[in-house]
Design an enzyme around this catalytic site. Structure first.
Site, PDB file in Angstrom:
ATOM      1  N   LYS A  52       0.843  -1.209   0.000  1.00 27.19           N
ATOM      2  CA  LYS A  52       0.000   0.000   0.000  1.00 27.19           C
ATOM      3  C   LYS A  52       0.875   1.255   0.000  1.00 27.19           C
ATOM      4  O   LYS A  52       0.587   2.225  -0.690  1.00 27.19           O
ATOM      5  CB  LYS A  52      -0.955  -0.024   1.201  1.00 27.19           C
ATOM      6  CG  LYS A  52      -2.093  -1.017   1.003  1.00 27.19           C
ATOM      7  CD  LYS A  52      -2.835  -1.370   2.269  1.00 27.19           C
ATOM      8  CE  LYS A  52      -3.837  -2.490   1.990  1.00 27.19           C
ATOM      9  NZ  LYS A  52      -4.433  -3.059   3.191  1.00 27.19           N
ATOM     10  N   GLN A  96      -5.277  -2.049   9.181  1.00 26.19           N
ATOM     11  CA  GLN A  96      -4.979  -3.337   8.554  1.00 26.19           C
ATOM     12  C   GLN A  96      -5.574  -4.469   9.405  1.00 26.19           C
ATOM     13  O   GLN A  96      -5.292  -4.571  10.588  1.00 26.19           O
ATOM     14  CB  GLN A  96      -3.451  -3.507   8.428  1.00 26.19           C
ATOM     15  CG  GLN A  96      -3.013  -4.769   7.712  1.00 26.19           C
ATOM     16  CD  GLN A  96      -3.475  -4.831   6.261  1.00 26.19           C
ATOM     17  OE1 GLN A  96      -3.385  -3.863   5.517  1.00 26.19           O
ATOM     18  NE2 GLN A  96      -4.006  -5.970   5.859  1.00 26.19           N
ATOM     19  N   ASP A 119     -11.591   1.711   2.950  1.00 24.91           N
ATOM     20  CA  ASP A 119     -11.735   0.261   2.791  1.00 24.91           C
ATOM     21  C   ASP A 119     -13.169  -0.117   2.410  1.00 24.91           C
ATOM     22  O   ASP A 119     -13.424  -1.218   1.926  1.00 24.91           O
ATOM     23  CB  ASP A 119     -11.374  -0.460   4.111  1.00 24.91           C
ATOM     24  CG  ASP A 119     -10.001  -1.118   4.052  1.00 24.91           C
ATOM     25  OD1 ASP A 119      -9.549  -1.429   2.933  1.00 24.91           O
ATOM     26  OD2 ASP A 119      -9.391  -1.334   5.119  1.00 24.91           O
TER      27      ASP A 119
END
Length: 279
Positions: A52, A96, A119
């Protein structure tokens, strides 16, 4: 022989388009910023976080890394999220997953402001998707739609079968296919006659979490097969939920593992970040 849908090539197209948008935003004095929080040092999570960061760097997005120890309390993590929610210079917040067991994952997802939920996991984002309103869409299913569209695979009017009903892939995937006017069936562990249902599919999306489970006997000739799974087989090689060697000769188009859906997830995360920065 199936057309191989190359996620690396398509994700690079998307990242290059985003790079231009970000450069344009910079001329307007706007800098897009993503904050990534990783609790503990799970090896797979570390790889994802690294990827990322690389993608942010490539596109020109500023990334803030919060790599915090495993023993961080839920309260401390919520405190970091609250601070980032209030920081106008941060456009996207990503925690995460998975988080350590002593932290309630649902509580963490719910704490992120929907306007920074790149997300696409917040209930408000999922709700917006289900009623056709604007909001962030979970990155993997959004990536699958882009793979289909950019490979000129028609979704409207097609029989679409999704195997798997997870909140992160299966459910949003089915809603996105529906939004593109596909006729959608969702299959799961209790589905009767799974093979018969799959064999009706013009587009088969497999997110079942079992290595090489779907072989040629599940697939209609000429179907498009999208493999969301990622595992290591007995010899340590990466493989998906689809037995590629068995299915590839009869499919019309198929995604490989690796190099299919995986790169698209990060490309769509970057897309969500840029959208957040433009709002």
């Amino acid at each position: 022989m199936a057309h191989i849908i190359d996620g690396k090539v398509i994700s690079k197209q998307i990242k290059d388009e985003l790079k231009e948008k970000v450069a344009q935003l910079k001329t307007e004095g706007k800098e897009v910023c993503l904050a990534v929080i990783q609790v503990g040092n799970d090896p797979a999570s570390t790889v994802y976080v690294g990827n990322k960061k690389k993608a942010c760097e490539y596109i020109g997005i500023k990334s803030l890394a919060y790599e915090i120890p495993e023993e961080t309390t839920e309260e401390e993590l919520l405190g970091i999220i609250d601070k980032l929610n209030k920081d106008d210079s941060v456009h996207g917040i990503l925690v995460q997953l998975p988080v350590p067991e002593h932290i309630d994952e649902e509580k963490i997802i719910n704490a992120i402001s929907p306007s920074k939920d790149v997300d696409g996991f917040h209930p408000a984002s999922v709700g917006a998707l289900s009623i056709g309103q604007k909001g962030f869409v979970s990155c993997t299913p959004a990536g699958v739609i882009q793979l289909l569209k950019r490979s000129n695979i028609e979704i409207a009017g097609k029989e679409c079968v999704v195997i798997g009903r997870s909140n992160i892939v299966g459910k949003p995937m089915s809603m996105l296919l529906l939004r593109e006017n596909g006729t959608v069936t969702i299959c799961h562990s209790r589905t009767k006659d799974l093979k018969e249902v799959c064999k009706r599919a013009d587009i088969l999306v497999v997110a079942i979490g079992k290595p090489k489970m779907i072989d040629a006997s599940y697939v209609k000739e000429g179907a498009t097969v999208i493999d969301v799974g990622i595992h290591r087989d007995e010899s340590g090689k990466l493989c998906g939920d689809v037995d590629f060697d068995s299915v590839e000769p009869i499919a019309g188009a198929i995604t490989p593992v690796p190099g299919g859906v995986g790169p698209m997830t990060i490309a769509m995360l970057m897309n969500n970040c840029v959208e957040a920065g433009m709002n």
